[in-house]
Design a protein around this motif. Structure first.
Motif, PDB file in Angstrom:
ATOM      1  N   PRO A 139       0.814  -1.216   0.000  1.00  0.00           N
ATOM      2  CA  PRO A 139       0.000   0.000   0.000  1.00  0.00           C
ATOM      3  C   PRO A 139       0.850   1.270   0.000  1.00  0.00           C
ATOM      4  N   THR A 140       0.283   2.333  -0.523  1.00  0.00           N
ATOM      5  CA  THR A 140       0.992   3.612  -0.574  1.00  0.00           C
ATOM      6  C   THR A 140       0.779   4.388   0.719  1.00  0.00           C
ATOM      7  N   LYS A 141       1.582   5.419   0.887  1.00  0.00           N
ATOM      8  CA  LYS A 141       1.424   6.319   2.031  1.00  0.00           C
ATOM      9  C   LYS A 141       0.629   7.567   1.673  1.00  0.00           C
ATOM     10  N   TRP A 142       0.283   7.704   0.391  1.00  0.00           N
ATOM     11  CA  TRP A 142      -0.308   8.966  -0.055  1.00  0.00           C
ATOM     12  C   TRP A 142      -1.724   8.842  -0.610  1.00  0.00           C
ATOM     13  N   ALA A 143      -2.144   7.651  -1.043  1.00  0.00           N
ATOM     14  CA  ALA A 143      -3.416   7.530  -1.758  1.00  0.00           C
ATOM     15  C   ALA A 143      -4.612   7.918  -0.890  1.00  0.00           C
ATOM     16  N   ASN A 144      -4.638   7.453   0.354  1.00  0.00           N
ATOM     17  CA  ASN A 144      -5.776   7.737   1.214  1.00  0.00           C
ATOM     18  C   ASN A 144      -5.912   9.229   1.491  1.00  0.00           C
ATOM     19  N   PHE A 224       2.657  11.440   4.105  1.00  0.00           N
ATOM     20  CA  PHE A 224       2.498  12.161   2.841  1.00  0.00           C
ATOM     21  C   PHE A 224       2.508  13.661   3.083  1.00  0.00           C
ATOM     22  N   ASP A 225       1.895  14.080   4.178  1.00  0.00           N
ATOM     23  CA  ASP A 225       1.921  15.464   4.649  1.00  0.00           C
ATOM     24  C   ASP A 225       1.412  16.474   3.616  1.00  0.00           C
ATOM     25  N   PRO A 226       0.168  16.321   3.149  1.00  0.00           N
ATOM     26  CA  PRO A 226      -0.373  17.302   2.216  1.00  0.00           C
ATOM     27  C   PRO A 226      -0.821  18.560   2.953  1.00  0.00           C
ATOM     28  N   PRO A 227      -0.884  19.699   2.275  1.00  0.00           N
ATOM     29  CA  PRO A 227      -1.311  20.947   2.926  1.00  0.00           C
ATOM     30  C   PRO A 227      -2.836  21.066   2.996  1.00  0.00           C
ATOM     31  N   ILE A 228      -3.486  20.104   3.606  1.00  0.00           N
ATOM     32  CA  ILE A 228      -4.950  20.120   3.665  1.00  0.00           C
ATOM     33  C   ILE A 228      -5.468  21.308   4.478  1.00  0.00           C
ATOM     34  N   PRO A 229      -4.968  21.575   5.691  1.00  0.00           N
ATOM     35  CA  PRO A 229      -5.464  22.756   6.419  1.00  0.00           C
ATOM     36  C   PRO A 229      -5.191  24.067   5.684  1.00  0.00           C
ATOM     37  N   ALA A 230      -4.052  24.144   5.008  1.00  0.00           N
ATOM     38  CA  ALA A 230      -3.671  25.388   4.327  1.00  0.00           C
ATOM     39  C   ALA A 230      -4.481  25.645   3.071  1.00  0.00           C
ATOM     40  N   THR A 231      -5.137  24.631   2.537  1.00  0.00           N
ATOM     41  CA  THR A 231      -5.870  24.798   1.276  1.00  0.00           C
ATOM     42  C   THR A 231      -7.383  24.640   1.440  1.00  0.00           C
TER      43      THR A 231
END
Length: 283
Positions: A139-144, A224-231
């Motif tokens: 499994p990936t670390k980013w897909a979810n 993965f650390d996406p900028p979800i709060p920032a966007t």
């Protein structure tokens, strides 16, 4: 001139290009912050710079005009309004969509096409993760998290499209029995409440959302650390304002319509029905 059919190649290519440019701009947000909204605090500037260097896809390219943004960053940013205008002009009204639309509505219609594309991308990401997880067992670390991130944009932007289409939930039990002047009064009150809510939401949370979440480019804090709060949080305020503006546009467009004209019958898209029949082998 023959009427264009919806779903043509142009209606696919432009939303795809718009989504790619928007995705690039969002992912490289720290570069834009460093160039357009620099921090006075040196430690915060160093933190954003480190974040940019860690997340930058085109790390080998140097910045232009003495800044952080490289050629691709500038190209993606400048292409966004161009693709938006071209996309709005390329929208072909589908049979199942709300029949009466104005020039202002083309923005929501194009955003609706982008949302449809995002749903496809989100589905493909989910299928890819299922394949890797249960077939390859890697499994990936980013897909979810990417799916969660895209779903947030889909949920928000589809609200604008729903407002333009007049397909949000409305209760007409009392509205239908009122005379026309009182209906207009109800319409005005409804739109005024929407605009008031948008104003209060932006007024109360602007500093928290744009001053902290966006300006500091707050991340999700995972692998993965996406900028979800920032966007996502800034997008909430932006979409709420757009929905309020769309409600005003709807009020103006529907002001002189008779009640029967505003009640859209269930429309069967014959072209889509035929395509479904062919796909299942029915005649």
């Amino acid at each position: 001139m023959a009427k264009q059919k919806p779903g043509g190649l142009r209606e696919w290519v432009i939303p795809v290009a718009f989504a790619i440019c928007a995705g690039w701009v969002i992912w490289h947000g720290p570069a834009y912050i460093l160039d357009f909204f620099p921090h006075e605090n040196e430690s915060m500037t160093a933190q954003i710079t480190e974040l940019h260097e860690r997340k930058d896809v085109s790390s080998g390219m140097s910045g232009l005009f003495g800044g952080t943004m490289d050629f691709i960053d500038w190209a993606a940013l400048l292409l966004l309004p161009v693709l938006l205008v071209v996309g709005m002009r390329s929208v072909v009204h589908a049979q199942m969509e709300y029949a009466d639309y104005t020039r202002f509505d083309y923005f929501a219609l194009f955003i609706g096409r982008v949302v449809m594309l995002l749903i496809i991308i989100m589905t493909l990401v989910m299928l890819y993760e299922v394949f890797l997880r249960y077939v390859i067992e890697a499994p990936t670390k980013w897909a979810n998290e990417l799916t969660l991130w895209i779903a947030g944009f889909v949920f928000l932007l589809s609200g604008l499209y729903a407002m333009q289409q007049r397909c949000h939930i409305r209760i007409f039990i009392l509205y239908d029995i009122l005379p026309r002047p009182l209906r207009h009064a109800c319409d005005i009150i409804s739109v005024a409440l929407i605009c008031l809510f948008a104003f209060l939401l932006v007024f109360g949370s602007y500093n928290q959302v744009f001053g902290i979440k966006f300006h500091r480019w707050e991340m999700f804090g995972t692998a993965f650390d996406p900028p979800i709060p920032a966007t996502i949080q800034p997008m909430i305020l932006i979409v709420v304002v757009l929905v309020a503006l769309q409600s005003v546009a709807n009020l103006i467009a529907d002001w002189n319509k008779q009640p029967a004209e505003m009640e859209e019958p269930d429309i069967i898209d014959e072209e889509e029905l035929e395509a479904i029949k062919k796909s299942v082998g029915a005649k």
